[in-house]
Design an enzyme around this catalytic site. Structure first.
Site, PDB file in Angstrom:
ATOM      1  N   ASN A   1       0.850  -1.196   0.000  1.00  0.00           N
ATOM      2  CA  ASN A   1       0.000   0.000   0.000  1.00  0.00           C
ATOM      3  C   ASN A   1       0.887   1.248   0.000  1.00  0.00           C
ATOM      4  O   ASN A   1       1.945   1.281   0.624  1.00  0.00           O
ATOM      5  CB  ASN A   1      -0.993   0.010   1.175  1.00  0.00           C
ATOM      6  CG  ASN A   1      -0.355  -0.186   2.536  1.00  0.00           C
ATOM      7  OD1 ASN A   1       0.625  -0.899   2.671  1.00  0.00           O
ATOM      8  ND2 ASN A   1      -0.918   0.434   3.543  1.00  0.00           N
ATOM      9  N   ILE A   2       0.444   2.250  -0.756  1.00  0.00           N
ATOM     10  CA  ILE A   2       1.214   3.490  -0.910  1.00  0.00           C
ATOM     11  C   ILE A   2       0.289   4.648  -0.566  1.00  0.00           C
ATOM     12  O   ILE A   2      -0.767   4.797  -1.190  1.00  0.00           O
ATOM     13  CB  ILE A   2       1.732   3.641  -2.366  1.00  0.00           C
ATOM     14  CG1 ILE A   2       2.558   2.419  -2.777  1.00  0.00           C
ATOM     15  CG2 ILE A   2       2.558   4.915  -2.510  1.00  0.00           C
ATOM     16  CD1 ILE A   2       2.875   2.352  -4.268  1.00  0.00           C
ATOM     17  N   GLU A   3       0.686   5.442   0.424  1.00  0.00           N
ATOM     18  CA  GLU A   3      -0.208   6.511   0.892  1.00  0.00           C
ATOM     19  C   GLU A   3       0.260   7.886   0.425  1.00  0.00           C
ATOM     20  O   GLU A   3       1.448   8.123   0.201  1.00  0.00           O
ATOM     21  CB  GLU A   3      -0.311   6.439   2.421  1.00  0.00           C
ATOM     22  CG  GLU A   3      -0.967   5.129   2.847  1.00  0.00           C
ATOM     23  CD  GLU A   3      -1.216   5.003   4.334  1.00  0.00           C
ATOM     24  OE1 GLU A   3      -0.743   5.862   5.114  1.00  0.00           O
ATOM     25  OE2 GLU A   3      -1.891   4.022   4.711  1.00  0.00           O
TER      26      GLU A   3
ATOM     27  N   CYS B   1     -10.904  -2.845  -3.985  1.00  0.00           N
ATOM     28  CA  CYS B   1      -9.993  -3.889  -4.484  1.00  0.00           C
ATOM     29  C   CYS B   1     -10.763  -5.122  -4.933  1.00  0.00           C
ATOM     30  O   CYS B   1     -10.371  -5.775  -5.908  1.00  0.00           O
ATOM     31  CB  CYS B   1      -8.966  -4.258  -3.418  1.00  0.00           C
ATOM     32  SG  CYS B   1      -7.745  -2.952  -3.169  1.00  0.00           S
TER      33      CYS B   1
ATOM     34  N   CYS C   1     -10.417  -4.531   0.565  1.00  0.00           N
ATOM     35  CA  CYS C   1     -11.503  -3.538   0.667  1.00  0.00           C
ATOM     36  C   CYS C   1     -12.433  -3.681  -0.544  1.00  0.00           C
ATOM     37  O   CYS C   1     -12.117  -4.387  -1.515  1.00  0.00           O
ATOM     38  CB  CYS C   1     -10.924  -2.128   0.738  1.00  0.00           C
ATOM     39  SG  CYS C   1     -10.340  -1.498  -0.842  1.00  0.00           S
TER      40      CYS C   1
ATOM     41  N   CYS D   1      -4.205   0.744  -2.328  1.00  0.00           N
ATOM     42  CA  CYS D   1      -4.019  -0.481  -1.546  1.00  0.00           C
ATOM     43  C   CYS D   1      -2.969  -1.386  -2.193  1.00  0.00           C
ATOM     44  O   CYS D   1      -2.712  -1.311  -3.399  1.00  0.00           O
ATOM     45  CB  CYS D   1      -5.327  -1.266  -1.471  1.00  0.00           C
ATOM     46  SG  CYS D   1      -6.625  -0.462  -0.532  1.00  0.00           S
TER      47      CYS D   1
ATOM     48  N   GLU E   1      -3.183  -4.511  -2.932  1.00  0.00           N
ATOM     49  CA  GLU E   1      -3.734  -5.395  -3.966  1.00  0.00           C
ATOM     50  C   GLU E   1      -3.744  -4.696  -5.318  1.00  0.00           C
ATOM     51  O   GLU E   1      -3.343  -5.253  -6.341  1.00  0.00           O
ATOM     52  CB  GLU E   1      -5.176  -5.794  -3.622  1.00  0.00           C
ATOM     53  CG  GLU E   1      -5.343  -6.591  -2.342  1.00  0.00           C
ATOM     54  CD  GLU E   1      -5.531  -5.730  -1.106  1.00  0.00           C
ATOM     55  OE1 GLU E   1      -4.888  -4.656  -1.008  1.00  0.00           O
ATOM     56  OE2 GLU E   1      -6.314  -6.124  -0.243  1.00  0.00           O
TER      57      GLU E   1
HETATM   58  N1  THU Z   1      -5.175  -1.345   2.773  1.00  0.00           N
HETATM   59  C1  THU Z   1      -4.664  -2.182   1.819  1.00  0.00           C
HETATM   60  O1  THU Z   1      -3.596  -1.922   1.264  1.00  0.00           O
HETATM   61  N2  THU Z   1      -5.358  -3.287   1.505  1.00  0.00           N
HETATM   62  C2  THU Z   1      -6.487  -3.699   2.136  1.00  0.00           C
HETATM   63  O2  THU Z   1      -7.019  -4.750   1.793  1.00  0.00           O
HETATM   64  C3  THU Z   1      -7.071  -2.878   3.200  1.00  0.00           C
HETATM   65  C4  THU Z   1      -6.431  -1.566   3.432  1.00  0.00           C
HETATM   66  C5  THU Z   1      -4.392  -0.145   3.137  1.00  0.00           C
HETATM   67  C6  THU Z   1      -4.952   1.156   2.682  1.00  0.00           C
HETATM   68  C7  THU Z   1      -4.298   2.096   3.674  1.00  0.00           C
HETATM   69  O3  THU Z   1      -3.003   2.442   3.209  1.00  0.00           O
HETATM   70  C8  THU Z   1      -4.131   1.283   4.941  1.00  0.00           C
HETATM   71  O4  THU Z   1      -4.291  -0.063   4.547  1.00  0.00           O
HETATM   72  C9  THU Z   1      -5.144   1.605   6.013  1.00  0.00           C
HETATM   73  O5  THU Z   1      -6.432   1.577   5.528  1.00  0.00           O
END
Ligand code: THU
Length: 142
Positions: free
Chosen positions: A52-54, A99, A96, A63, A65
């Site tokens: 995941n990259i914010e 995804c 989520c 996310c 995935e």
């Molecule tokens: N996140 C994912 O990368 N995949 C998931 O299936 C659920 C949530 C990430 C998004 C965000 O960067 C962090 O988790 C918190 O929500």
């Protein structure tokens, strides 16, 4: 499916799940500090990693995935067998809703392999994760 194939499939899931755990190290969860890793297996046996990259504009976050899936698609991959997902949470981390839609649209009916901190696996099919999914068929019938 023969017993041998069944065991082989289980082994594949286990090693893919280990890759998902490894993929957490390439995540960039600057704001949530919640690391998620995904490993996407192509039909030919290649594995694409995603974390995941914010973004500081939080909603632009992607996310793990979708990172893995978009990486693979943009490298020309079209056929997939499974995606494994691991996170910092002790339990299973379910993809989520966004995804799930992308898995359904771009990967089709694959195995979705979840791993918890005890190393246990839970395997679901795409259609179990997103029943009654919107898709191509709806647009084409429109
Ligand atoms: N996140 C994912 O990368 N995949 C998931 O299936 C659920 C949530 C990430 C998004 C965000 O960067 C962090 O988790 C918190 O929500």
């Amino acid at each position: 499916m023969s017993f041998k194939d069944l065991i082989k499939n289980q082994m594949d899931h286990e090693s893919l799940a280990k890759h998902a755990v490894e993929a957490k190290s390439v995540s960039l969860p600057t704001y949530s500090n919640f690391h998620v890793g995904a490993a996407l297996l192509t039909e030919e046996g290649k594995v694409y990693f995603g974390g995941n990259i914010e973004s500081s504009s939080y909603s632009l976050t992607i996310c793990a995935e979708r990172t893995a899936i978009f990486k693979a698609i943009s490298e020309g991959e079209r056929k997939f067998k499974a995606i494994a997902i691991a996170s910092d949470a002790p339990g299973f981390c379910s993809p989520c809703g966004a995804c799930r839609q992308v898995i359904s649209d771009l990967c089709g009916e694959i195995d979705i392999v979840l791993i918890n901190h005890a190393g246990e696996l839970k395997v679901l099919k795409t259609s179990e994760m997103i029943p009654y999914a919107f898709g191509d068929k709806d647009l084409n019938n429109g």
